[in-house]
Design an enzyme around this catalytic site. Structure first.
Site, PDB file in Angstrom:
ATOM      1  N   THR A 108       0.729  -1.207   0.082  1.00 53.09           N
ATOM      2  CA  THR A 108      -0.016  -0.161   0.007  1.00 53.09           C
ATOM      3  C   THR A 108       0.804   1.361  -0.126  1.00 53.09           C
ATOM      4  O   THR A 108       0.417   2.300  -0.366  1.00 53.09           O
ATOM      5  CB  THR A 108      -0.973  -0.260   1.131  1.00 53.09           C
ATOM      6  OG1 THR A 108      -0.189   0.190   2.201  1.00 53.09           O
ATOM      7  CG2 THR A 108      -1.941  -1.321   1.116  1.00 53.09           C
ATOM      8  N   HIS A 166      -0.228   8.218   0.919  1.00 51.26           N
ATOM      9  CA  HIS A 166      -0.311   6.980   0.768  1.00 51.26           C
ATOM     10  C   HIS A 166      -1.930   6.541   0.699  1.00 51.26           C
ATOM     11  O   HIS A 166      -2.576   6.427   1.717  1.00 51.26           O
ATOM     12  CB  HIS A 166       0.392   6.033   1.624  1.00 51.26           C
ATOM     13  CG  HIS A 166       1.662   5.943   1.472  1.00 51.26           C
ATOM     14  ND1 HIS A 166       2.729   6.427   2.337  1.00 51.26           N
ATOM     15  CD2 HIS A 166       2.683   5.950   0.495  1.00 51.26           C
ATOM     16  CE1 HIS A 166       3.873   6.667   2.042  1.00 51.26           C
ATOM     17  NE2 HIS A 166       4.021   6.095   0.707  1.00 51.26           N
ATOM     18  N   MET A 167      -2.438   5.958  -0.354  1.00 54.08           N
ATOM     19  CA  MET A 167      -3.840   5.675  -0.631  1.00 54.08           C
ATOM     20  C   MET A 167      -4.165   4.315  -0.131  1.00 54.08           C
ATOM     21  O   MET A 167      -4.634   3.411  -0.934  1.00 54.08           O
ATOM     22  CB  MET A 167      -4.508   5.926  -1.525  1.00 54.08           C
ATOM     23  CG  MET A 167      -4.659   7.540  -1.796  1.00 54.08           C
ATOM     24  SD  MET A 167      -5.727   8.334  -0.456  1.00 54.08           S
ATOM     25  CE  MET A 167      -5.335   9.935  -0.623  1.00 54.08           C
ATOM     26  N   HIS A 168      -3.636   4.012   0.958  1.00 55.38           N
ATOM     27  CA  HIS A 168      -3.951   2.267   1.538  1.00 55.38           C
ATOM     28  C   HIS A 168      -5.354   1.749   1.301  1.00 55.38           C
ATOM     29  O   HIS A 168      -5.342   0.923   0.718  1.00 55.38           O
ATOM     30  CB  HIS A 168      -3.576   2.288   3.160  1.00 55.38           C
ATOM     31  CG  HIS A 168      -2.352   2.993   3.529  1.00 55.38           C
ATOM     32  ND1 HIS A 168      -1.244   2.531   3.409  1.00 55.38           N
ATOM     33  CD2 HIS A 168      -2.107   4.308   3.977  1.00 55.38           C
ATOM     34  CE1 HIS A 168      -0.293   3.284   4.020  1.00 55.38           C
ATOM     35  NE2 HIS A 168      -0.821   4.403   4.416  1.00 55.38           N
ATOM     36  N   ASP A 169      -6.299   2.603   1.836  1.00 60.82           N
ATOM     37  CA  ASP A 169      -7.599   1.841   2.080  1.00 60.82           C
ATOM     38  C   ASP A 169      -8.342   2.120   0.678  1.00 60.82           C
ATOM     39  O   ASP A 169      -9.009   1.050   0.303  1.00 60.82           O
ATOM     40  CB  ASP A 169      -8.512   2.773   2.977  1.00 60.82           C
ATOM     41  CG  ASP A 169      -7.863   2.575   4.447  1.00 60.82           C
ATOM     42  OD1 ASP A 169      -6.885   1.774   4.563  1.00 60.82           O
ATOM     43  OD2 ASP A 169      -8.267   3.484   5.157  1.00 60.82           O
TER      44      ASP A 169
END
Length: 330
Positions: A199, A248-251
């Site tokens: 991610t 950071h676009m983890h979701d």
């Protein structure tokens, strides 16, 4: 047929974009949203979820309140990362929608029993509510169609401690309950774990936001305005921690994987959670070679194409924003 999903979120800037991604995806049907304590306290998470549904002009979607504390330890929140309300600089109108009367853990159990084998679970928060649901319904791993978890770090530095990722570190006991429970799942029902290793390759840049706004019809689009205000805070946080002006676009990445697992390649592993280590509590440990003699309980996402994900995200959310707020109606 549309894919039924339960979202378990601690909304959260990137959780917000995950919600918008699913609302913008025609193949997704969100059947319930569990509001988990994490980035901000659970009541604020629930308020954010209800407000985003209003802003998105969504139909009725059940939003439930989860446990307000982890299973064992006190709650830690992270307003420094996500802002005082969890959504950065965005200020959403207060919603008049009502919370569900059933707790989040009951919602999990009731929905998977109602739609056995049909529900996809997406967890982008600490795993508290899912752990509580498993205590009530141990067969939940067999009842879900698929589970995608954003959490953990494997052979990769943590983002909360040197060895622990945020979602797991908030409630490591809950994470262990979940991973242990899925040791009984058949191979095709193992959770897909999107850890920091993958991610943190999902870097949103200002150019991505500009492209989204262009598709939406301009920065004056109200949905784009709220998103931009939220994301700007997140980018400033990353900049202030020497990671560049990115987010950071983890979701939302995990949300995309929940709908389309082909976005990632995976590797089976047996994962456990360190609970007693003085320096390593909350660390996710993966046995990749069978040293423990235990069967695999997860599929770890190992590779992806970030550009493919961002093209899909920008097109879907930008189009959704344009259709929700047409330029000639603003």
């Amino acid at each position: 047929m549309r894919q039924r999903l339960i979202m378990d979120v601690d909304t959260g800037i990137d959780d917000s974009l995950a919600l918008l991604y699913l609302l913008a995806s025609p193949e997704a049907e969100i059947v319930g949203i569990a509001s988990t304590a994490g980035n901000v306290p659970a009541p604020q998470v629930a308020a954010n979820n209800l407000a985003w549904l209003d802003v998105c002009k969504a139909g009725p979607i059940e939003v439930s309140l989860g446990s307000e504390a982890p299973l064992v330890i006190p709650l830690r929140t992270t307003e420094d990362t996500h802002g005082p309300q969890g959504i950065g600089y965005a200020v959403l109108p207060e919603s008049a929608r009502e919370l569900s009367v059933r707790p989040a853990s009951d919602m999990w159990v009731d929905l998977v029993r109602e739609f056995p084998g049909e529900v996809i679970g997406l967890c982008t928060a600490p795993l508290t509510n899912l752990a509580l649901a498993l205590r009530r319904e141990p067969a939940l791993p067999q009842l879900l169609q698929r589970l995608v978890i954003m959490g953990g770090a494997f052979n990769y530095a943590g983002n909360t401690t040197p060895t622990a990722e945020w979602n797991v570190s908030v409630d490591p006991e809950a994470a262990k309950v979940v991973f242990d429970a899925f040791s009984a799942a058949p191979p095709d029902r193992r959770p897909i774990v999107c850890a920091l290793d993958i991610t943190e390759t999902i870097e949103m840049h200002p150019a991505h936001v500009d492209r989204l706004a262009e598709i939406a019809g301009g920065a004056s689009n109200p949905l784009v305005g709220y998103l931009s205000d939220a994301i700007r805070f997140y980018m400033e946080f990353h900049r202030d921690h020497n990671q560049g002006y990115i987010a950071h676009m983890h979701d939302p990445f995990a949300a995309a994987v929940a709908l389309d697992p082909s976005l990632v390649t995976t590797r089976p592993a047996t994962v456990d959670v360190e609970l007693a280590g003085t320096l390593t509590r909350g660390m996710t440990v993966a046995d990749l070679t069978g040293m423990w003699g235990r069967p695999p309980n997860v599929e770890i996402a190992t590779t992806t194409e970030p550009a493919v994900f961002f093209d899909r995200l920008i097109e879907r959310v930008g189009t959704f924003a344009r259709n929700t707020y047409p330029a000639d109606a603003q």
